[in-house]
Design a protein around this motif. Structure first.
Motif, PDB file in Angstrom:
ATOM      1  N   ASP A 148       0.819  -1.211   0.000  1.00  0.00           N
ATOM      2  CA  ASP A 148       0.000   0.000   0.000  1.00  0.00           C
ATOM      3  C   ASP A 148       0.853   1.262   0.000  1.00  0.00           C
ATOM      4  N   LEU A 149       2.021   1.170   0.630  1.00  0.00           N
ATOM      5  CA  LEU A 149       2.924   2.308   0.734  1.00  0.00           C
ATOM      6  C   LEU A 149       4.334   1.880   0.372  1.00  0.00           C
ATOM      7  N   LEU A 150       5.082   2.786  -0.212  1.00  0.00           N
ATOM      8  CA  LEU A 150       6.496   2.558  -0.482  1.00  0.00           C
ATOM      9  C   LEU A 150       7.253   3.710   0.158  1.00  0.00           C
ATOM     10  N   THR A 151       8.198   3.374   1.028  1.00  0.00           N
ATOM     11  CA  THR A 151       8.984   4.395   1.707  1.00  0.00           C
ATOM     12  C   THR A 151      10.443   4.278   1.325  1.00  0.00           C
ATOM     13  N   ARG A 152      11.104   5.416   1.314  1.00  0.00           N
ATOM     14  CA  ARG A 152      12.555   5.459   1.148  1.00  0.00           C
ATOM     15  C   ARG A 152      13.109   5.782   2.520  1.00  0.00           C
ATOM     16  N   VAL A 153      13.916   4.865   3.046  1.00  0.00           N
ATOM     17  CA  VAL A 153      14.396   4.948   4.427  1.00  0.00           C
ATOM     18  C   VAL A 153      15.915   5.031   4.420  1.00  0.00           C
ATOM     19  N   VAL A 154      16.466   5.912   5.235  1.00  0.00           N
ATOM     20  CA  VAL A 154      17.911   5.988   5.409  1.00  0.00           C
ATOM     21  C   VAL A 154      18.255   5.602   6.841  1.00  0.00           C
ATOM     22  N   ALA A 155      19.472   5.062   7.013  1.00  0.00           N
ATOM     23  CA  ALA A 155      19.883   4.612   8.339  1.00  0.00           C
ATOM     24  C   ALA A 155      21.394   4.739   8.494  1.00  0.00           C
ATOM     25  N   ARG A 156      21.845   4.744   9.756  1.00  0.00           N
ATOM     26  CA  ARG A 156      23.279   4.839  10.055  1.00  0.00           C
ATOM     27  C   ARG A 156      24.012   3.556   9.678  1.00  0.00           C
ATOM     28  N   ASN A 157      23.343   2.409   9.890  1.00  0.00           N
ATOM     29  CA  ASN A 157      23.930   1.097   9.611  1.00  0.00           C
ATOM     30  C   ASN A 157      22.790   0.087   9.551  1.00  0.00           C
ATOM     31  N   ASN A 158      23.117  -1.168   9.306  1.00  0.00           N
ATOM     32  CA  ASN A 158      22.069  -2.189   9.171  1.00  0.00           C
ATOM     33  C   ASN A 158      21.275  -2.384  10.461  1.00  0.00           C
ATOM     34  N   GLY A 159      21.943  -2.298  11.594  1.00  0.00           N
ATOM     35  CA  GLY A 159      21.240  -2.430  12.871  1.00  0.00           C
ATOM     36  C   GLY A 159      20.233  -1.312  13.072  1.00  0.00           C
ATOM     37  N   HIS A 160      20.641  -0.111  12.733  1.00  0.00           N
ATOM     38  CA  HIS A 160      19.733   1.028  12.834  1.00  0.00           C
ATOM     39  C   HIS A 160      18.555   0.850  11.883  1.00  0.00           C
ATOM     40  N   LEU A 161      18.816   0.346  10.663  1.00  0.00           N
ATOM     41  CA  LEU A 161      17.735   0.077   9.717  1.00  0.00           C
ATOM     42  C   LEU A 161      16.743  -0.918  10.318  1.00  0.00           C
ATOM     43  N   GLU A 162      17.252  -1.963  10.941  1.00  0.00           N
ATOM     44  CA  GLU A 162      16.357  -2.934  11.583  1.00  0.00           C
ATOM     45  C   GLU A 162      15.504  -2.265  12.655  1.00  0.00           C
ATOM     46  N   ASP A 163      16.092  -1.359  13.435  1.00  0.00           N
ATOM     47  CA  ASP A 163      15.320  -0.637  14.458  1.00  0.00           C
ATOM     48  C   ASP A 163      14.210   0.197  13.826  1.00  0.00           C
ATOM     49  N   VAL A 164      14.510   0.862  12.709  1.00  0.00           N
ATOM     50  CA  VAL A 164      13.505   1.670  12.023  1.00  0.00           C
ATOM     51  C   VAL A 164      12.386   0.770  11.507  1.00  0.00           C
ATOM     52  N   ILE A 165      12.740  -0.359  10.907  1.00  0.00           N
ATOM     53  CA  ILE A 165      11.732  -1.285  10.389  1.00  0.00           C
ATOM     54  C   ILE A 165      10.852  -1.805  11.525  1.00  0.00           C
ATOM     55  N   GLN A 166      11.453  -2.126  12.654  1.00  0.00           N
ATOM     56  CA  GLN A 166      10.660  -2.586  13.803  1.00  0.00           C
ATOM     57  C   GLN A 166       9.691  -1.503  14.259  1.00  0.00           C
TER      58      GLN A 166
END
Length: 160
Positions: A102-120
């Motif tokens: 339904d939605l597509l987001t463009r997400v930036v993160a400091r590192n892969n762990g931070h990306l996982e935190d954002v996804i959670q």
């Protein structure tokens, strides 16, 4: 809104030399400053020019990881999820879409762990059913508008 040859020349110059003054643009283009300003005002009013601020690099701001997160939303909750996404600073763009989500987001993160935190954080938003993430490896075509501007200008010229 039709973009004519002069508009195309103005936009090309503004894209290529964004820090140049209106007076200098007019000199380069060989037109009166008032004519140029009227054209720019019309392009802004018509929504062709939507901003003039600097283009920022998330990587230079310490967020080199880029991912595209597809979000499936419970029916009837698209607006509330969209509003919640606006509160997540790592989301730099979000679009409602057709297809596999339904939605597509463009997400930036400091590192892969931070990306996982954002996804959670996204998964835990009320109305979010599931997410699917795709990591960007390398930018192949940077954000650009000049080829489109020139194409529109050519099409307008050819239509005459």
């Amino acid at each position: 809104m039709a973009v004519d040859e002069l508009d195309t020349r103005i936009l090309r110059l503004m894209i290529d030399q964004p820090r140049t003054s209106v007076r200098e643009y007019a000199r380069i283009l060989g037109i009166a400053r008032g004519t140029l300003q009227a054209r720019i005002d019309r392009l802004e009013r018509d929504g062709v020019i939507t901003g003039t601020g600097p283009v920022l690099s998330p990587a230079a701001l310490g967020h080199p990881v880029l991912a595209f997160v597809h979000i499936e939303v419970t029916q009837g909750h698209l607006d509330e999820v969209g509003d919640a996404l606006a509160e997540v600073p790592e989301i730099v763009e979000a679009f409602s879409i057709t297809g596999g989500g339904d939605l597509l987001t463009r997400v930036v993160a400091r590192n892969n762990g931070h990306l996982e935190d954002v996804i959670q954080r996204l998964i835990n938003l009320p109305g979010v059913v599931r997410t699917r993430t795709e990591m960007a490896l390398r930018e192949r075509v940077p954000h650009r508008m000049l080829p489109l501007v020139e194409s529109v200008g050519r099409a307008t010229r050819a239509a005459r």
